[in-house]
Design an enzyme around this catalytic site. Structure first.
Site, PDB file in Angstrom:
ATOM      1  N   SER A 265       0.788  -1.236   0.000  1.00 42.20           N
ATOM      2  CA  SER A 265       0.000   0.000   0.000  1.00 42.20           C
ATOM      3  C   SER A 265       0.818   1.283   0.000  1.00 42.20           C
ATOM      4  O   SER A 265       0.238   2.362  -0.166  1.00 42.20           O
ATOM      5  CB  SER A 265      -0.947   0.016   1.209  1.00 42.20           C
ATOM      6  OG  SER A 265      -2.049  -0.831   0.988  1.00 42.20           O
ATOM      7  N   LYS A 268       0.358   3.828  -2.775  1.00 41.29           N
ATOM      8  CA  LYS A 268      -0.650   4.887  -2.754  1.00 41.29           C
ATOM      9  C   LYS A 268      -0.009   6.270  -2.701  1.00 41.29           C
ATOM     10  O   LYS A 268      -0.638   7.270  -3.085  1.00 41.29           O
ATOM     11  CB  LYS A 268      -1.582   4.704  -1.551  1.00 41.29           C
ATOM     12  CG  LYS A 268      -2.517   3.500  -1.638  1.00 41.29           C
ATOM     13  CD  LYS A 268      -3.425   3.442  -0.424  1.00 41.29           C
ATOM     14  CE  LYS A 268      -4.465   2.335  -0.525  1.00 41.29           C
ATOM     15  NZ  LYS A 268      -3.915   0.981  -0.409  1.00 41.29           N
ATOM     16  N   SER A 445      -5.997   3.729   4.334  1.00 39.08           N
ATOM     17  CA  SER A 445      -5.435   2.916   3.250  1.00 39.08           C
ATOM     18  C   SER A 445      -6.553   2.303   2.404  1.00 39.08           C
ATOM     19  O   SER A 445      -6.580   1.096   2.151  1.00 39.08           O
ATOM     20  CB  SER A 445      -4.536   1.811   3.815  1.00 39.08           C
ATOM     21  OG  SER A 445      -3.699   1.289   2.803  1.00 39.08           O
TER      22      SER A 445
END
Length: 615
Positions: A265, A268, A445
């Site tokens: 993640s 991102k 997230s």
């Protein structure tokens, strides 16, 4: 939305004095039976003495409470007078509870230290008076009625008995009044204040140092020495990373920072940066309903807002500031002249497949993903209040059906909005601004919101709003803004695909620009929301439950984006060291070890930077 494993007194306000309410020390005294016939009512009352009475069958008796031992009291408070307890026969009504005359309130003595939440009281908050224990006479329950064997002349003795009881009551009240007068200084002297003095100034801790340009600059050798032990932890292998001083742009530590690894993640950060660099921060994602080609038909035009809420206006979901289906339906009802007979939904804004390469359909009920469509509610979650809720595999149908039912139609079907610009708009709702959507996506997230942001990057940069178009647009925007994307493979914007590969150096460079101490770099102003959107260690988002025991020295000081997949853990963000210097870091581990152990080891690395002056 986090990927699999990605975490996102009863003290009374007033003092009271101890009281006793038992019958110990109470004895009965009956009036002497007269030797002669009863005296007329004008005779003086019978005197009651504290001599054990002769047994008699005469009814009502007088109960006098023997003074009890006085408990030690604070020096400033004399012993309270005893309570007199009097029995009054029927039908004598109860007397009202008497209190001393209202006078200025006396502040109770200082309370014992106790743990209470800090608060600043109102400057002139009225303080309730502490009521002295047993200060007033207490009336007991009426005596039981006379029985058949009660002497016939008993009622004639009631008046003397009542007079005696009244005399005792007056004595008790006078004692209480004298006591209160002495306490409250009614007969002279300064009257006590009736309000609290202003609260003292709040205590201010000067232990927190702000970030300063002139803070001592760590050296590369100092940082390397500090990180040598934590970076060598076997559970992290293979580990790559970088530490940068954003004030000078100097790289202070690096280890394989140009080697691409699976980021999970933390990718991102790339999508969020591209959105902040290329999309107006105040732009909003719009969901419209237009008049269809057939009478009674309305068409929902998906505008790419996954935060649209199925809840009432006053309910906050995992997406603060979201628009609602209720609002949209209300507008449609107000702007249609006849009944709505059919609801259709147009998903033409997005292209390509709903699932990215490498996505596992099992992650839909697992709560991580849902097929990407431009019209959905609550990010496809079944529980809008739970970030980790299972999601639906049919987000567009579910959202359109929810709107249809609000309009009195049972179901909704796919359709196409009328072409051209002439279609009548029956309703429109808009999302929170782009910069707030970035913050939301980074804090929890959220995979679907990150993908939606990347497709907006594609739309404003001439690319198809698909996984492929969004990936290309993100890299193009970063390259245009002088970031080195060499060795980077972008498949999705959320990090759910294990096919993504990026180097730690790129993560460090983006956060470095966002964290520069001034506006000398024009990119910094656009990227600054990225820095403030990072979760806080031990405090918010996916770092809320971390840094509690292990690496607790970094709690509140580390701000970072997390990343977790099977065999993948990463952490990228910023931390203020003990000298007040802001440092940027990116750590990536593709270790097959225990996810908890790897995450803790990464947290130790960041916390080490917090404790490092490292000259």
């Amino acid at each position: 939305m986090p990927g699999p494993g990605d975490p996102d007194s009863g003290v009374p306000d007033e003092l009271s004095w101890p009281t006793e309410d038992d019958d110990s020390g109470v004895f009965e005294v009956a009036p002497q039976a007269p030797a002669d016939p009863p005296k007329p009512p004008s005779d003086p009352p019978t005197v009651i003495s504290k001599v054990p009475p002769k047994p008699q069958a005469d009814p009502p008796t007088v109960q006098v409470q023997r003074p009890k031992p006085v408990k030690p009291a604070p020096p400033a408070r004399p012993a309270d007078p005893p309570t007199m307890r009097i029995q009054v026969p029927r039908p004598q009504p109860k007397l009202p509870r008497l209190s001393p005359p209202l006078r200025p309130v006396v502040q109770p003595g200082p309370a014992e230290p106790r743990a209470l939440p800090e608060r600043i009281p109102a400057q002139f908050e009225q303080v309730p008076a502490a009521e002295p224990a047993q200060e007033t006479a207490e009336l007991s329950k009426p005596a039981p009625p006379a029985t058949a064997d009660t002497p016939g002349d008993a009622p004639k003795r009631r008046k003397p008995l009542l007079l005696a009881g009244a005399l005792v009551l007056v004595v008790a009240l006078v004692g209480g009044v004298v006591f209160a007068a002495n306490q409250l200084d009614w007969f002279g002297g300064t009257v006590a204040s009736t309000t609290q003095p202003p609260a003292p100034p709040a205590a201010v801790s000067l232990s927190v140092k702000g970030v300063a340009k002139d803070a001592p600059t760590p050296s590369a050798s100092g940082i390397s020495a500090a990180l040598a032990g934590p970076a060598a932890a076997g559970v992290l292998s293979p580990l790559t990373g970088v530490v940068i001083d954003p004030a000078t742009g100097t790289t202070l530590w690096q280890q394989g920072d140009t080697t691409p690894l699976v980021p999970a993640s933390t990718i991102k950060i790339l999508a969020a940066a591209a959105a902040l660099l290329s999309v107006d921060h105040t732009a909003q994602l719009s969901t419209k309903v237009v008049q269809g080609d057939l009478p009674g038909t309305v068409v929902v035009v998906g505008g790419g807002d996954p935060t649209l809420s199925s809840q009432p206006d006053d309910v906050t979901t995992v997406y603060p500031g979201a628009a609602t289906l209720d609002d949209l339906a209300t507008q449609v009802k107000a702007n249609t002249t006849g009944p709505v007979t059919a609801v259709q939904f147009d998903l033409g804004r997005y292209a390509g497949e709903g699932l990215a390469p490498g996505w596992d359909p099992a992650d839909i009920p697992g709560g991580s993903i849902t097929p990407m469509v431009p019209f959905m509610v609550d990010g496809g979650r079944q529980d809008p209040m739970n970030p980790n809720s299972p999601r639906t595999s049919t987000p567009a149908v579910d959202a359109a059906t929810g709107l249809a039912q609000r309009l009195g139609v049972a179901t909704a079907t796919p359709g196409t909005a009328p072409s051209g610009t002439g279609a009548k708009v029956l309703g429109e709702v808009k999302s929170a601004p782009i910069d707030r959507l970035v913050e939301n996506a980074m804090q929890i997230s959220d995979n679907i919101l990150a993908e939606a942001l990347a497709r907006e990057v594609a739309a404003v940069n001439g690319q198809p709003a698909s996984f492929e178009g969004a990936a290309k647009a993100v890299k193009d925007v970063l390259t245009k803004n002088q970031f080195d994307v060499g060795g980077t493979t972008v498949v999705d914007a959320s990090g759910m695909s294990p096919q993504n590969k990026i180097p730690a150096k790129l993560l460090g460079q983006i956060i470095e620009v966002a964290a520069k101490p001034d506006a000398s770099d024009p990119r910094t102003a656009k990227l600054r929301p990225l820095l403030t959107a990072l979760p806080v260690a031990g405090g918010s988002g996916t770092l809320a439950s971390r840094y509690q025991t292990v690496a607790s020295s970094g709690k509140g000081w580390v701000r970072a984006k997390t990343g977790t997949l099977t065999g993948v853990n990463s952490l990228a963000g910023a931390v203020v060291d003990t000298d007040g210097r802001l440092l940027v870091f990116a750590f990536m581990s593709n270790s097959p070890g225990s996810a908890d152990e790897v995450r803790q080891a990464l947290d130790v690395l960041a916390a080490t930077l917090r404790g490092c002056g490292c000259p």
